[in-house]
Design a protein around this motif. Structure first.
Motif, PDB file in Angstrom:
ATOM      1  N   PHE A  89       0.599  -1.215   0.075  1.00 19.60           N
ATOM      2  CA  PHE A  89       0.000  -0.026   0.055  1.00 19.60           C
ATOM      3  C   PHE A  89       0.917   1.160  -0.097  1.00 19.60           C
ATOM      4  O   PHE A  89       1.956   1.418   0.515  1.00 19.60           O
ATOM      5  CB  PHE A  89      -1.014   0.090   1.058  1.00 19.60           C
ATOM      6  N   PHE A  90       0.202   2.391  -0.619  1.00 20.70           N
ATOM      7  CA  PHE A  90       0.954   3.674  -0.390  1.00 20.70           C
ATOM      8  C   PHE A  90       0.043   4.707  -0.349  1.00 20.70           C
ATOM      9  O   PHE A  90      -0.789   4.708  -1.159  1.00 20.70           O
ATOM     10  CB  PHE A  90       1.692   4.011  -1.847  1.00 20.70           C
ATOM     11  N   ASP A 208      14.136   6.500  -2.041  1.00 18.38           N
ATOM     12  CA  ASP A 208      14.043   6.977  -0.963  1.00 18.38           C
ATOM     13  C   ASP A 208      14.712   8.377  -0.410  1.00 18.38           C
ATOM     14  O   ASP A 208      14.313   9.428  -0.132  1.00 18.38           O
ATOM     15  CB  ASP A 208      14.804   6.101   0.082  1.00 18.38           C
ATOM     16  N   LEU A 209      16.009   8.713  -1.345  1.00 24.05           N
ATOM     17  CA  LEU A 209      16.366  10.178  -1.255  1.00 24.05           C
ATOM     18  C   LEU A 209      15.639  11.017  -1.980  1.00 24.05           C
ATOM     19  O   LEU A 209      15.528  12.337  -1.526  1.00 24.05           O
ATOM     20  CB  LEU A 209      17.833   9.899  -1.428  1.00 24.05           C
ATOM     21  N   ALA A 210      15.148  10.730  -3.196  1.00 27.30           N
ATOM     22  CA  ALA A 210      14.122  11.641  -3.836  1.00 27.30           C
ATOM     23  C   ALA A 210      12.968  12.052  -3.048  1.00 27.30           C
ATOM     24  O   ALA A 210      12.471  12.994  -3.087  1.00 27.30           O
ATOM     25  CB  ALA A 210      13.983  10.856  -5.243  1.00 27.30           C
ATOM     26  N   MET A 211      12.482  10.938  -2.279  1.00 29.50           N
ATOM     27  CA  MET A 211      11.322  11.070  -1.443  1.00 29.50           C
ATOM     28  C   MET A 211      11.637  12.135  -0.139  1.00 29.50           C
ATOM     29  O   MET A 211      11.040  13.002   0.130  1.00 29.50           O
ATOM     30  CB  MET A 211      11.090   9.942  -0.782  1.00 29.50           C
ATOM     31  N   LEU A 212      12.790  12.149   0.421  1.00 31.81           N
ATOM     32  CA  LEU A 212      13.388  12.983   1.352  1.00 31.81           C
ATOM     33  C   LEU A 212      13.248  14.364   0.885  1.00 31.81           C
ATOM     34  O   LEU A 212      13.110  15.426   1.485  1.00 31.81           O
ATOM     35  CB  LEU A 212      14.713  12.738   1.865  1.00 31.81           C
ATOM     36  N   PRO A 248       5.646   9.427  -6.660  1.00 37.22           N
ATOM     37  CA  PRO A 248       4.794   9.991  -5.407  1.00 37.22           C
ATOM     38  C   PRO A 248       4.081  11.051  -5.780  1.00 37.22           C
ATOM     39  O   PRO A 248       2.961  11.329  -5.325  1.00 37.22           O
ATOM     40  CB  PRO A 248       5.981  10.289  -4.483  1.00 37.22           C
ATOM     41  N   LEU A 249       4.547  12.034  -6.831  1.00 39.97           N
ATOM     42  CA  LEU A 249       3.905  12.885  -7.255  1.00 39.97           C
ATOM     43  C   LEU A 249       2.488  12.595  -7.979  1.00 39.97           C
ATOM     44  O   LEU A 249       1.384  13.041  -8.001  1.00 39.97           O
ATOM     45  CB  LEU A 249       4.700  14.047  -8.118  1.00 39.97           C
ATOM     46  N   ALA A 250       2.557  11.501  -8.611  1.00 37.74           N
ATOM     47  CA  ALA A 250       1.249  10.877  -9.544  1.00 37.74           C
ATOM     48  C   ALA A 250       0.246  10.405  -8.539  1.00 37.74           C
ATOM     49  O   ALA A 250      -0.926  10.486  -8.530  1.00 37.74           O
ATOM     50  CB  ALA A 250       1.605  10.079 -10.263  1.00 37.74           C
ATOM     51  N   VAL A 251       0.873   9.801  -7.202  1.00 33.33           N
ATOM     52  CA  VAL A 251      -0.008   9.458  -6.167  1.00 33.33           C
ATOM     53  C   VAL A 251      -0.751  10.617  -5.715  1.00 33.33           C
ATOM     54  O   VAL A 251      -2.032  10.586  -5.320  1.00 33.33           O
ATOM     55  CB  VAL A 251       0.700   8.664  -5.019  1.00 33.33           C
ATOM     56  N   HIS A 252       0.082  11.722  -5.327  1.00 34.45           N
ATOM     57  CA  HIS A 252      -0.669  12.838  -4.742  1.00 34.45           C
ATOM     58  C   HIS A 252      -1.688  13.460  -5.960  1.00 34.45           C
ATOM     59  O   HIS A 252      -2.551  13.887  -5.460  1.00 34.45           O
ATOM     60  CB  HIS A 252       0.505  13.879  -4.591  1.00 34.45           C
ATOM     61  N   ALA A 253      -1.420  13.396  -7.127  1.00 30.50           N
ATOM     62  CA  ALA A 253      -2.398  13.717  -8.133  1.00 30.50           C
ATOM     63  C   ALA A 253      -3.703  12.839  -8.077  1.00 30.50           C
ATOM     64  O   ALA A 253      -4.944  13.623  -7.915  1.00 30.50           O
ATOM     65  CB  ALA A 253      -1.723  13.591  -9.496  1.00 30.50           C
ATOM     66  N   VAL A 254      -3.565  11.589  -7.774  1.00 25.86           N
ATOM     67  CA  VAL A 254      -4.664  10.617  -7.849  1.00 25.86           C
ATOM     68  C   VAL A 254      -5.425  11.116  -6.682  1.00 25.86           C
ATOM     69  O   VAL A 254      -6.632  10.931  -6.659  1.00 25.86           O
ATOM     70  CB  VAL A 254      -4.117   9.388  -7.663  1.00 25.86           C
TER      71      VAL A 254
END
Length: 274
Positions: A89-90, A208-212, A248-254
């Motif tokens: 899950f995310f 992981d580093l990009a997410m930070l 993760p940006l696409a998840v935020h868009a969704v």
């Protein structure tokens, strides 16, 4: 030690069991401290309660070194979940997106088949993304071999390592117990980072580093420098940060729509012609 309970009566099947399994998997000797699992069930997860402290440069440096160690613990393949996890899950507790899992031989194939194409379909199902967005994702997927940089083995990832999932606390005393990450390492000012809320899987360590970096993290450059000293990053890694931020940006868009949709579309256009 106090207890913090996460609960949701209608949680998707396996949600809390997967989070608990991820925390246990990330708890490696020499790695970052992770929130200790005290108990779990279909509708709840009990964790140690973590007190807060101000992040320091010394603690950030320590986190960078420990993240490299955690990543180097490795995974059997790209896309695999932590042992004992039922389903990936995310996203937030009230609306998590289901992740595609599996065992992929290389990161570009994993990123295309298990992250980018599925999330654009989730966006289309919710009426947030459209056919043109799917075509743009396909164009980027076709270029992933050229965009990905040097091949690397699968790393053991937190998977959702934005700054909100890194807590800063007073370091545990040596005789107070703790996770495998509490290996007696030097925490000169008594502050340590604790990882929470993972979407743990085998993946690319740059993710992981990009997410930070996505929403900013305290003393980010200190973290990155200490990481690079421990396990040097491949040449050009800074040019790939936005590639790893695409999912993760696409998840935020969704999940949230609005400006995130435009941000994803601009990033897709840039990556397709890079």
């Amino acid at each position: 030690m106090g207890t913090f309970r996460k609960a949701r009566a209608d949680a998707p099947a396996g949600f809390f069991e997967t989070e608990a399994a991820g925390l246990r998997w990330l708890d490696v000797v020499g790695g970052p401290r992770v929130a200790r699992v005290l108990g779990t069930g279909p509708t709840h997860l009990d964790l140690e309660r973590i007190g807060s402290a101000a992040p320091t440069r010394a603690a950030a440096r320590d986190l960078g070194r420990r993240l490299a160690t955690m990543h180097d613990a490795g995974a059997p393949a790209f896309g695999v979940l932590a042992p004992g996890a039922r389903r990936g899950f995310f996203g937030p507790l009230d609306d998590p997106l289901v992740l595609v899992d599996g065992a992929f031989d290389d990161w570009p194939t994993f990123y295309a088949q298990a992250r980018l194409r599925p999330v654009v379909e989730q966006g289309r199902d919710r009426g947030v993304l459209d056919r043109d967005d799917a075509a743009a994702v396909d164009a980027v997927c076709a270029r992933l071999g050229a965009l990905a940089g040097p091949a690397e083995p699968p790393s053991r990832l937190h998977g959702d390592l934005w700054s909100g999932n890194v807590m800063w606390t007073r370091a545990a005393a040596p005789d107070a117990g703790g996770s495998a990450g509490d290996d007696g390492g030097d925490e000169p000012d008594g502050v340590a980072a604790v990882l929470v809320d993972p979407a743990a899987h085998g993946g690319h360590r740059e993710a992981d580093l990009a997410m930070l970096a996505l929403f900013g993290a305290p003393h980010l450059e200190v973290i990155l420098a200490a990481y690079d000293e421990t396990h040097p990053l491949a040449p050009g890694w800074r040019d790939r940060v936005d590639l790893h931020q695409l999912y993760p940006l696409a998840v935020h868009a969704v999940l949230f729509g609005g400006g995130y949709v435009d941000q994803v579309r601009r990033l897709l256009e840039s990556l397709a012609h890079r």
